[in-house]
Design an enzyme around this catalytic site. Structure first.
Site, PDB file in Angstrom:
ATOM      1  N   CYS A 121       0.835  -1.207   0.000  1.00  0.00           N
ATOM      2  CA  CYS A 121       0.000   0.000   0.000  1.00  0.00           C
ATOM      3  C   CYS A 121       0.868   1.255   0.000  1.00  0.00           C
ATOM      4  O   CYS A 121       0.569   2.229  -0.704  1.00  0.00           O
ATOM      5  CB  CYS A 121      -0.923   0.008   1.216  1.00  0.00           C
ATOM      6  SG  CYS A 121      -2.126  -1.326   1.238  1.00  0.00           S
ATOM      7  N   ARG A 175      -7.738  -4.601  -3.340  1.00  0.00           N
ATOM      8  CA  ARG A 175      -7.229  -3.406  -4.026  1.00  0.00           C
ATOM      9  C   ARG A 175      -8.169  -3.095  -5.194  1.00  0.00           C
ATOM     10  O   ARG A 175      -7.924  -3.487  -6.330  1.00  0.00           O
ATOM     11  CB  ARG A 175      -5.805  -3.634  -4.513  1.00  0.00           C
ATOM     12  CG  ARG A 175      -4.832  -3.876  -3.406  1.00  0.00           C
ATOM     13  CD  ARG A 175      -3.391  -4.012  -3.895  1.00  0.00           C
ATOM     14  NE  ARG A 175      -2.579  -4.507  -2.810  1.00  0.00           N
ATOM     15  CZ  ARG A 175      -2.145  -3.769  -1.795  1.00  0.00           C
ATOM     16  NH1 ARG A 175      -2.434  -2.473  -1.759  1.00  0.00           N
ATOM     17  NH2 ARG A 175      -1.424  -4.300  -0.827  1.00  0.00           N
TER      18      ARG A 175
END
Length: 219
Positions: A59, A136
């Protein structure tokens, strides 16, 4: 007995599965850049993207890349909006850690979603999921608030920001309705001609009627 504070997202519809062409579910939420109402961004493109958790390596790499590409998205009239189920204090701490460690300022808002209301409205979480980490997911939303592309990656694999920029450019090009974007299309490259729909047109076009490329007249 404590007072009940209503969740601003609690009334949002929860579709079984969002599809291309659906209206993007609206929401009001706190972000690292202040309160945000998604529908307030109408009139411009929006890339809404979720991440599993703050302070995680994949991330962090994505957010650094998004931050560096933010001027390119802005030049294309697209607002970036990040989201995870972590709290606003966690987002703020993570953003500051990225600034201190990597010298990168995150210029776009990161939405908190501790109630999971937004994640569930967009299908980032299964309604029966016990974990709170989102996949995601990335949603390209057009200026009318309609979803034009949905891209999902697993938690273990980072997204390509360059590909999301390419996807945005292709969506903006084909929005005009006069051409299609072939594989790997980039601005300035040839575009595909919509295939013939009538027998006479197929005969006149010849054997390559179903796959014809031509210079992009929009350039």
């Amino acid at each position: 007995m404590t007072d009940h504070v209503p969740d601003p997202c609690s009334a949002m519809p929860v579709p079984a599965s969002l599809k291309i062409g659906d209206a993007a579910p609206d929401f009001v939420a706190r972000t690292t850049r202040g309160p945000l109402t998604l529908s307030a961004l109408r009139g411009q493109w929006v890339l809404l993207f979720s991440h599993p958790a703050d302070f995680t390596p994949v991330c962090t790499s994505e957010f650094i890349a998004f931050a560096k590409a933010a001027p390119a998205f802005a030049a294309m009239g697209c607002a970036l909006v990040g989201l995870s189920v972590d709290s606003l204090p966690a987002h703020l701490a993570w953003v500051d850690a990225i600034r201190q460690r990597f010298g990168v300022t995150i210029p776009f808002p990161i939405v908190e979603d501790p109630s999971l209301a937004i994640a569930r409205a967009y299908g980032m979480l299964d309604m029966t999921a016990r974990g709170s980490a989102t996949v995601r997911a990335a949603y390209v939303i057009d200026p009318q608030g309609l979803i034009q592309a949905i891209v999902w990656y697993p938690m273990t694999v980072g997204r390509s920001v360059a590909e999301l920029l390419r996807l945005l450019g292709a969506l903006q090009r084909v929005e005009k309705g006069d051409a299609l974007a072939p594989e790997g299309w980039q601005p300035g490259a040839p575009v595909a001609v919509p295939a013939c729909q009538m027998q006479d047109a197929v005969t006149a076009a010849g054997p390559d009627w179903f796959m014809t490329l031509q210079p992009d007249a929009a350039e």
